[in-house]
Design a protein around this motif. Structure first.
Motif, PDB file in Angstrom:
ATOM      1  N   UNK A   1       0.821  -1.210   0.000  1.00  0.00           N
ATOM      2  CA  UNK A   1       0.000   0.000   0.000  1.00  0.00           C
ATOM      3  C   UNK A   1       0.856   1.262   0.000  1.00  0.00           C
ATOM      4  N   UNK A   2       0.486   2.212  -0.848  1.00  0.00           N
ATOM      5  CA  UNK A   2       1.216   3.476  -0.934  1.00  0.00           C
ATOM      6  C   UNK A   2       0.718   4.419   0.167  1.00  0.00           C
ATOM      7  N   UNK A   3       1.621   4.775   1.084  1.00  0.00           N
ATOM      8  CA  UNK A   3       1.264   5.669   2.198  1.00  0.00           C
ATOM      9  C   UNK A   3       1.217   7.136   1.758  1.00  0.00           C
ATOM     10  N   UNK A   4       2.055   7.478   0.803  1.00  0.00           N
ATOM     11  CA  UNK A   4       2.190   8.845   0.328  1.00  0.00           C
ATOM     12  C   UNK A   4       3.182   8.862  -0.812  1.00  0.00           C
ATOM     13  N   UNK A   5       3.439  10.044  -1.373  1.00  0.00           N
ATOM     14  CA  UNK A   5       4.350  10.142  -2.511  1.00  0.00           C
ATOM     15  C   UNK A   5       5.303  11.313  -2.324  1.00  0.00           C
ATOM     16  N   UNK A   6       6.532  11.111  -2.777  1.00  0.00           N
ATOM     17  CA  UNK A   6       7.622  12.056  -2.524  1.00  0.00           C
ATOM     18  C   UNK A   6       8.244  12.539  -3.822  1.00  0.00           C
ATOM     19  N   UNK A   7       8.344  13.858  -3.958  1.00  0.00           N
ATOM     20  CA  UNK A   7       9.178  14.466  -4.988  1.00  0.00           C
ATOM     21  C   UNK A   7      10.535  14.711  -4.344  1.00  0.00           C
ATOM     22  N   UNK A   8      11.572  14.088  -4.875  1.00  0.00           N
ATOM     23  CA  UNK A   8      12.908  14.238  -4.305  1.00  0.00           C
ATOM     24  C   UNK A   8      13.662  15.281  -5.126  1.00  0.00           C
ATOM     25  N   UNK A   9      13.740  16.493  -4.582  1.00  0.00           N
ATOM     26  CA  UNK A   9      14.360  17.606  -5.292  1.00  0.00           C
ATOM     27  C   UNK A   9      15.871  17.600  -5.125  1.00  0.00           C
ATOM     28  N   UNK A  10      16.622  17.542  -6.227  1.00  0.00           N
ATOM     29  CA  UNK A  10      18.078  17.415  -6.143  1.00  0.00           C
ATOM     30  C   UNK A  10      18.799  18.732  -5.853  1.00  0.00           C
ATOM     31  N   UNK A  11      19.995  18.607  -5.338  1.00  0.00           N
ATOM     32  CA  UNK A  11      20.875  19.755  -5.148  1.00  0.00           C
ATOM     33  C   UNK A  11      21.396  20.229  -6.508  1.00  0.00           C
ATOM     34  N   UNK A  12      21.959  21.410  -6.536  1.00  0.00           N
ATOM     35  CA  UNK A  12      22.459  22.000  -7.779  1.00  0.00           C
ATOM     36  C   UNK A  12      23.520  21.109  -8.427  1.00  0.00           C
ATOM     37  N   UNK A  13      23.242  20.690  -9.651  1.00  0.00           N
ATOM     38  CA  UNK A  13      24.218  19.921 -10.411  1.00  0.00           C
ATOM     39  C   UNK A  13      24.363  18.470  -9.998  1.00  0.00           C
TER      40      UNK A  13
ATOM     41  N   UNK B   1       3.744  18.381   3.094  1.00  0.00           N
ATOM     42  CA  UNK B   1       4.855  18.701   3.988  1.00  0.00           C
ATOM     43  C   UNK B   1       6.148  18.821   3.195  1.00  0.00           C
ATOM     44  N   UNK B   2       7.150  19.347   3.867  1.00  0.00           N
ATOM     45  CA  UNK B   2       8.476  19.512   3.266  1.00  0.00           C
ATOM     46  C   UNK B   2       9.535  19.064   4.271  1.00  0.00           C
TER      47      UNK B   2
ATOM     48  N   UNK C   1       7.672  11.532   7.451  1.00  0.00           N
ATOM     49  CA  UNK C   1       6.639  11.241   6.462  1.00  0.00           C
ATOM     50  C   UNK C   1       5.463  10.499   7.091  1.00  0.00           C
ATOM     51  N   UNK C   2       5.749   9.544   7.964  1.00  0.00           N
ATOM     52  CA  UNK C   2       4.687   8.783   8.618  1.00  0.00           C
ATOM     53  C   UNK C   2       3.784   9.704   9.435  1.00  0.00           C
ATOM     54  N   UNK C   3       4.392  10.648  10.114  1.00  0.00           N
ATOM     55  CA  UNK C   3       3.627  11.593  10.926  1.00  0.00           C
ATOM     56  C   UNK C   3       2.763  12.500  10.071  1.00  0.00           C
ATOM     57  N   UNK C   4       3.330  12.974   8.950  1.00  0.00           N
ATOM     58  CA  UNK C   4       2.620  13.921   8.101  1.00  0.00           C
ATOM     59  C   UNK C   4       1.590  13.261   7.192  1.00  0.00           C
ATOM     60  N   UNK C   5       1.706  11.941   6.996  1.00  0.00           N
ATOM     61  CA  UNK C   5       0.805  11.248   6.077  1.00  0.00           C
ATOM     62  C   UNK C   5      -0.435  10.701   6.765  1.00  0.00           C
ATOM     63  N   UNK C   6      -0.488  10.744   8.077  1.00  0.00           N
ATOM     64  CA  UNK C   6      -1.651  10.215   8.800  1.00  0.00           C
ATOM     65  C   UNK C   6      -2.900  10.982   8.413  1.00  0.00           C
ATOM     66  N   UNK C   7      -3.944  10.213   8.148  1.00  0.00           N
ATOM     67  CA  UNK C   7      -5.209  10.842   7.784  1.00  0.00           C
ATOM     68  C   UNK C   7      -5.237  11.231   6.336  1.00  0.00           C
TER      69      UNK C   7
END
Length: 285
Positions: free
Chosen positions: A24-36, A126-127, A279-285
């Motif tokens: 089961x998918x709890x949530x989804x993450x955009x992983x933003x990279x550092x410069x270069x 969340x961030x 993520x677990x804390x922010x994904x509840x509900x």
């Protein structure tokens, strides 16, 4: 884990990788990279998140890695357009692949700094930022300040002049950078508030004033760039943001170093539960 292409609003194509949980998918993450930094750098961390129930997309910003089209010296990409064009397109793709869940940004350095430029930034729940700060040169300790001034104010202009782009790889600063990316990076790190220095100049619309989402800012005592003063300087650009700051000591986790880059290294896997707990804390509900 599979490779995809993401089409931006201006028809530019980005190379990306999707990591899908087996259950089961709890949530989804955009992983933003550092410069270069190429997306492969984050592969093991992204797999860890997927193993803990989170869908993830990693990507190369335009002009970087497999998202470079043509010769880099002809690439007119800016740092600003990574936030205005690339990141919004990746978030829309994340929403298509993992519908009806909460969406989170995990930003590494620039990957967290640029969120306010995203037209759809308010879609995040969340961030979680790692080594994310304004990078203001004057706030660095003197020894590193000398190195930073050399790179920003001598090496970047010289390399751009000689080669038509910045050969960051020659000084251990990631992938070669398109000329305007490096130039804007230089300008923003020389002023307070990083991206704030461009407000009213090249940036006329943004969401930095609107973001109220919960955020966690992780830095390390051995990070000369994202030191506490520079983290505070970056947070000040978000006047309504709800935030916590956690400064890590490598010794507390049995590590020799964390610095600006090592949080995402497999040797630092002992730190990764900080992200999943958040993520677990922010994904509840």
């Amino acid at each position: 884990m599979h490779e995809i292409n993401i089409l931006c609003e201006d028809n530019y194509t980005l190379a990306a990788t999707v990591f899908t949980p087996t259950e089961t998918v709890k949530g989804a993450v955009l992983l933003g990279p550092a410069t270069g930094i190429k997306r492969q750098f984050y592969q093991h961390f992204a797999q860890f998140l997927a193993e803990h129930g989170y869908g993830v997309i990693t990507f190369d910003n335009r002009g970087i890695g497999q998202s470079l089209s043509g010769e880099i010296k002809y690439c007119d990409v800016t740092l600003q357009c990574w936030g205005e064009k690339d990141m919004p397109a990746v978030l829309e793709q994340l929403k298509l692949i993992f519908p009806d869940v909460n969406y989170h940004l995990i930003g590494h350095s620039a990957g967290g700094q640029l969120i306010g430029l995203m037209s759809n930034a308010l879609d995040f729940t969340s961030m979680f930022n790692v080594a994310c700060s304004s990078g203001q040169l004057r706030n660095m300790r003197l020894a590193h300040q000398v190195k930073a001034h050399f790179f920003m104010n001598f090496y970047i202009p010289l390399s751009n002049q000689l080669f038509g782009h910045t050969k960051s790889q020659w000084v251990g600063m990631g992938e070669p950078l398109p000329k305007q990316v490096a130039k804007q990076w230089q300008q923003w790190c020389n002023g307070a508030g990083y991206v704030k220095t461009a407000f009213g100049k090249t940036i006329h619309q943004h969401h930095y004033d609107d973001l109220t989402l919960p955020s966690m800012w992780i830095n390390a005592i051995d990070d000369d760039i994202a030191n506490s003063l520079n983290v505070e300087d970056m947070i000040s650009v978000f006047p309504k943001l709800s935030y916590e700051v956690l400064t890590l000591n490598p010794a507390d986790y049995g590590l020799n170093e964390i610095g600006h880059m090592k949080f995402f290294s497999r040797t630092s896997k002992s730190l990764w539960s900080l992200a999943t707990k958040w993520l677990n804390t922010q994904s509840k509900g």
